[in-house]
Design a protein around this motif. Sequence first.
Motif, PDB file in Angstrom:
ATOM      1  N   ALA A  66      -7.744  35.672   1.492  1.00 28.82           N
ATOM      2  CA  ALA A  66      -8.017  35.913   0.084  1.00 28.82           C
ATOM      3  C   ALA A  66      -9.131  36.947   0.005  1.00 28.82           C
ATOM      4  O   ALA A  66      -9.761  37.274   1.013  1.00 28.82           O
ATOM      5  CB  ALA A  66      -8.431  34.614  -0.612  1.00 28.82           C
ATOM      6  N   GLU A  67      -9.346  37.457  -1.173  1.00 28.86           N
ATOM      7  CA  GLU A  67     -10.447  38.389  -1.381  1.00 28.86           C
ATOM      8  C   GLU A  67     -11.350  37.850  -2.474  1.00 28.86           C
ATOM      9  O   GLU A  67     -10.895  37.199  -3.404  1.00 28.86           O
ATOM     10  CB  GLU A  67      -9.925  39.778  -1.753  1.00 28.86           C
ATOM     11  CG  GLU A  67      -9.093  39.814  -3.020  1.00 28.86           C
ATOM     12  CD  GLU A  67      -8.481  41.175  -3.306  1.00 28.86           C
ATOM     13  OE1 GLU A  67      -8.817  42.153  -2.618  1.00 28.86           O
ATOM     14  OE2 GLU A  67      -7.661  41.264  -4.225  1.00 28.86           O
ATOM     15  N   GLN A  68     -12.645  38.096  -2.307  1.00 26.03           N
ATOM     16  CA  GLN A  68     -13.615  37.719  -3.330  1.00 26.03           C
ATOM     17  C   GLN A  68     -13.912  38.949  -4.163  1.00 26.03           C
ATOM     18  O   GLN A  68     -14.204  40.020  -3.619  1.00 26.03           O
ATOM     19  CB  GLN A  68     -14.901  37.198  -2.690  1.00 26.03           C
ATOM     20  CG  GLN A  68     -15.934  36.791  -3.721  1.00 26.03           C
ATOM     21  CD  GLN A  68     -17.216  36.291  -3.075  1.00 26.03           C
ATOM     22  OE1 GLN A  68     -17.363  36.335  -1.861  1.00 26.03           O
ATOM     23  NE2 GLN A  68     -18.130  35.821  -3.879  1.00 26.03           N
ATOM     24  N   LEU A  69     -13.800  38.804  -5.472  1.00 26.56           N
ATOM     25  CA  LEU A  69     -14.015  39.911  -6.401  1.00 26.56           C
ATOM     26  C   LEU A  69     -15.146  39.570  -7.357  1.00 26.56           C
ATOM     27  O   LEU A  69     -15.215  38.457  -7.876  1.00 26.56           O
ATOM     28  CB  LEU A  69     -12.749  40.161  -7.229  1.00 26.56           C
ATOM     29  CG  LEU A  69     -11.460  40.392  -6.443  1.00 26.56           C
ATOM     30  CD1 LEU A  69     -10.251  40.181  -7.335  1.00 26.56           C
ATOM     31  CD2 LEU A  69     -11.459  41.784  -5.862  1.00 26.56           C
ATOM     32  N   VAL A  70     -16.026  40.522  -7.589  1.00 27.25           N
ATOM     33  CA  VAL A  70     -17.069  40.384  -8.602  1.00 27.25           C
ATOM     34  C   VAL A  70     -16.863  41.533  -9.572  1.00 27.25           C
ATOM     35  O   VAL A  70     -16.850  42.701  -9.157  1.00 27.25           O
ATOM     36  CB  VAL A  70     -18.488  40.409  -7.995  1.00 27.25           C
ATOM     37  CG1 VAL A  70     -19.540  40.381  -9.096  1.00 27.25           C
ATOM     38  CG2 VAL A  70     -18.684  39.247  -7.036  1.00 27.25           C
ATOM     39  N   SER A  71     -16.663  41.202 -10.829  1.00 26.68           N
ATOM     40  CA  SER A  71     -16.367  42.205 -11.862  1.00 26.68           C
ATOM     41  C   SER A  71     -15.210  43.107 -11.446  1.00 26.68           C
ATOM     42  O   SER A  71     -15.223  44.307 -11.674  1.00 26.68           O
ATOM     43  CB  SER A  71     -17.615  43.035 -12.168  1.00 26.68           C
ATOM     44  OG  SER A  71     -18.655  42.220 -12.628  1.00 26.68           O
ATOM     45  N   GLY A  72     -14.207  42.503 -10.781  1.00 20.42           N
ATOM     46  CA  GLY A  72     -13.005  43.232 -10.391  1.00 20.42           C
ATOM     47  C   GLY A  72     -13.115  44.018  -9.097  1.00 20.42           C
ATOM     48  O   GLY A  72     -12.139  44.597  -8.644  1.00 20.42           O
ATOM     49  N   ASN A  73     -14.299  44.059  -8.474  1.00 21.64           N
ATOM     50  CA  ASN A  73     -14.494  44.809  -7.231  1.00 21.64           C
ATOM     51  C   ASN A  73     -14.541  43.865  -6.038  1.00 21.64           C
ATOM     52  O   ASN A  73     -15.267  42.870  -6.056  1.00 21.64           O
ATOM     53  CB  ASN A  73     -15.801  45.608  -7.284  1.00 21.64           C
ATOM     54  CG  ASN A  73     -15.790  46.629  -8.404  1.00 21.64           C
ATOM     55  OD1 ASN A  73     -14.864  47.426  -8.514  1.00 21.64           O
ATOM     56  ND2 ASN A  73     -16.795  46.580  -9.252  1.00 21.64           N
ATOM     57  N   GLN A  74     -13.778  44.193  -4.989  1.00 14.19           N
ATOM     58  CA  GLN A  74     -13.764  43.352  -3.794  1.00 14.19           C
ATOM     59  C   GLN A  74     -15.115  43.423  -3.096  1.00 14.19           C
ATOM     60  O   GLN A  74     -15.630  44.497  -2.835  1.00 14.19           O
ATOM     61  CB  GLN A  74     -12.664  43.783  -2.827  1.00 14.19           C
ATOM     62  CG  GLN A  74     -12.614  42.899  -1.601  1.00 14.19           C
ATOM     63  CD  GLN A  74     -11.546  43.316  -0.603  1.00 14.19           C
ATOM     64  OE1 GLN A  74     -10.574  43.977  -0.943  1.00 14.19           O
ATOM     65  NE2 GLN A  74     -11.728  42.927   0.632  1.00 14.19           N
ATOM     66  N   VAL A  75     -15.677  42.258  -2.807  1.00 15.57           N
ATOM     67  CA  VAL A  75     -16.954  42.204  -2.093  1.00 15.57           C
ATOM     68  C   VAL A  75     -16.809  41.579  -0.714  1.00 15.57           C
ATOM     69  O   VAL A  75     -17.666  41.766   0.141  1.00 15.57           O
ATOM     70  CB  VAL A  75     -18.044  41.451  -2.897  1.00 15.57           C
ATOM     71  CG1 VAL A  75     -18.395  42.215  -4.160  1.00 15.57           C
ATOM     72  CG2 VAL A  75     -17.623  40.039  -3.222  1.00 15.57           C
ATOM     73  N   ARG A 123      -8.963  35.669  -5.031  1.00 13.66           N
ATOM     74  CA  ARG A 123      -7.534  35.916  -5.227  1.00 13.66           C
ATOM     75  C   ARG A 123      -6.863  36.048  -3.863  1.00 13.66           C
ATOM     76  O   ARG A 123      -7.387  36.683  -2.955  1.00 13.66           O
ATOM     77  CB  ARG A 123      -7.353  37.199  -6.041  1.00 13.66           C
ATOM     78  CG  ARG A 123      -5.905  37.539  -6.332  1.00 13.66           C
ATOM     79  CD  ARG A 123      -5.764  38.729  -7.248  1.00 13.66           C
ATOM     80  NE  ARG A 123      -6.417  39.895  -6.683  1.00 13.66           N
ATOM     81  CZ  ARG A 123      -6.906  40.896  -7.429  1.00 13.66           C
ATOM     82  NH1 ARG A 123      -6.833  40.864  -8.738  1.00 13.66           N
ATOM     83  NH2 ARG A 123      -7.467  41.932  -6.860  1.00 13.66           N
ATOM     84  N   THR A 124      -5.687  35.471  -3.738  1.00 19.45           N
ATOM     85  CA  THR A 124      -4.969  35.499  -2.461  1.00 19.45           C
ATOM     86  C   THR A 124      -4.425  36.888  -2.163  1.00 19.45           C
ATOM     87  O   THR A 124      -4.045  37.628  -3.068  1.00 19.45           O
ATOM     88  CB  THR A 124      -3.809  34.489  -2.467  1.00 19.45           C
ATOM     89  OG1 THR A 124      -2.904  34.839  -3.511  1.00 19.45           O
ATOM     90  CG2 THR A 124      -4.308  33.079  -2.671  1.00 19.45           C
ATOM     91  N   VAL A 125      -4.398  37.232  -0.864  1.00 21.98           N
ATOM     92  CA  VAL A 125      -3.799  38.485  -0.425  1.00 21.98           C
ATOM     93  C   VAL A 125      -2.672  38.227   0.571  1.00 21.98           C
ATOM     94  O   VAL A 125      -1.821  39.089   0.770  1.00 21.98           O
ATOM     95  CB  VAL A 125      -4.840  39.469   0.174  1.00 21.98           C
ATOM     96  CG1 VAL A 125      -5.755  39.985  -0.910  1.00 21.98           C
ATOM     97  CG2 VAL A 125      -5.632  38.846   1.297  1.00 21.98           C
ATOM     98  N   SER A 126      -2.663  37.063   1.208  1.00 24.07           N
ATOM     99  CA  SER A 126      -1.564  36.690   2.109  1.00 24.07           C
ATOM    100  C   SER A 126      -0.365  36.271   1.274  1.00 24.07           C
ATOM    101  O   SER A 126      -0.522  35.849   0.124  1.00 24.07           O
ATOM    102  CB  SER A 126      -1.968  35.501   2.984  1.00 24.07           C
ATOM    103  OG  SER A 126      -2.997  35.846   3.855  1.00 24.07           O
ATOM    104  N   PRO A 127       0.837  36.356   1.847  1.00 27.14           N
ATOM    105  CA  PRO A 127       2.013  35.897   1.108  1.00 27.14           C
ATOM    106  C   PRO A 127       1.876  34.444   0.650  1.00 27.14           C
ATOM    107  O   PRO A 127       2.292  34.098  -0.448  1.00 27.14           O
ATOM    108  CB  PRO A 127       3.150  36.053   2.115  1.00 27.14           C
ATOM    109  CG  PRO A 127       2.685  37.118   3.045  1.00 27.14           C
ATOM    110  CD  PRO A 127       1.191  36.948   3.142  1.00 27.14           C
ATOM    111  N   VAL A 128       1.268  33.602   1.491  1.00 23.79           N
ATOM    112  CA  VAL A 128       1.046  32.193   1.137  1.00 23.79           C
ATOM    113  C   VAL A 128      -0.334  31.781   1.643  1.00 23.79           C
ATOM    114  O   VAL A 128      -0.725  32.149   2.751  1.00 23.79           O
ATOM    115  CB  VAL A 128       2.115  31.278   1.783  1.00 23.79           C
ATOM    116  CG1 VAL A 128       1.820  29.815   1.506  1.00 23.79           C
ATOM    117  CG2 VAL A 128       3.504  31.644   1.291  1.00 23.79           C
ATOM    118  N   VAL A 129      -1.073  31.057   0.823  1.00 21.79           N
ATOM    119  CA  VAL A 129      -2.376  30.510   1.206  1.00 21.79           C
ATOM    120  C   VAL A 129      -2.353  29.015   0.920  1.00 21.79           C
ATOM    121  O   VAL A 129      -1.966  28.598  -0.171  1.00 21.79           O
ATOM    122  CB  VAL A 129      -3.528  31.180   0.425  1.00 21.79           C
ATOM    123  CG1 VAL A 129      -4.855  30.481   0.690  1.00 21.79           C
ATOM    124  CG2 VAL A 129      -3.631  32.660   0.770  1.00 21.79           C
TER     125      VAL A 129
END
Length: 158
Positions: A66-75, A123-129
Amino acid sequence: MEQREVSMDPAQKDAFDSLFRRHGFTQTQFVKLWKLGVLKTYQKGEEIVTEGQMAESIVLLLDGEAEQLVSGNQVMRLHDGAVAGATEYLKEKRPTATSEASTTEEQLEAAHLKDGKFISTVRTVSPVVHALCWNRDSLRSLSSRNPAMEFPLSALLS
């Protein structure tokens, strides 16, 4: 005291061996914690937690990315063992001992909280989490009934 084997299905055994054992959980403690949680499956692009949302659950990524986003930007990119929503819980339950953290463990608290709300989106980035989710109040109750679980639980979530 001799520890007896506890019956676990393959998914539980994998999670115990890869994530929980290293934090000091016994098999019995793990099974209690597992049963308290709810297993959820997320598809690519789904939000696990949302910035600004009230945090009532603690979420542990079991597998996937998954990716962590702050104000829409990946951190940050998150992997197996990442935790979202544990900050408020941990403020109440500080461990009495410290342990050294690996690079992965230092990144575990994926979505920090402010005033009980998430300050980032995961938000997930892998096909399944796959994730295990716990209600914070239920975790508090479990650890108060089982004081020996406080340290491994804090280690897992911190």
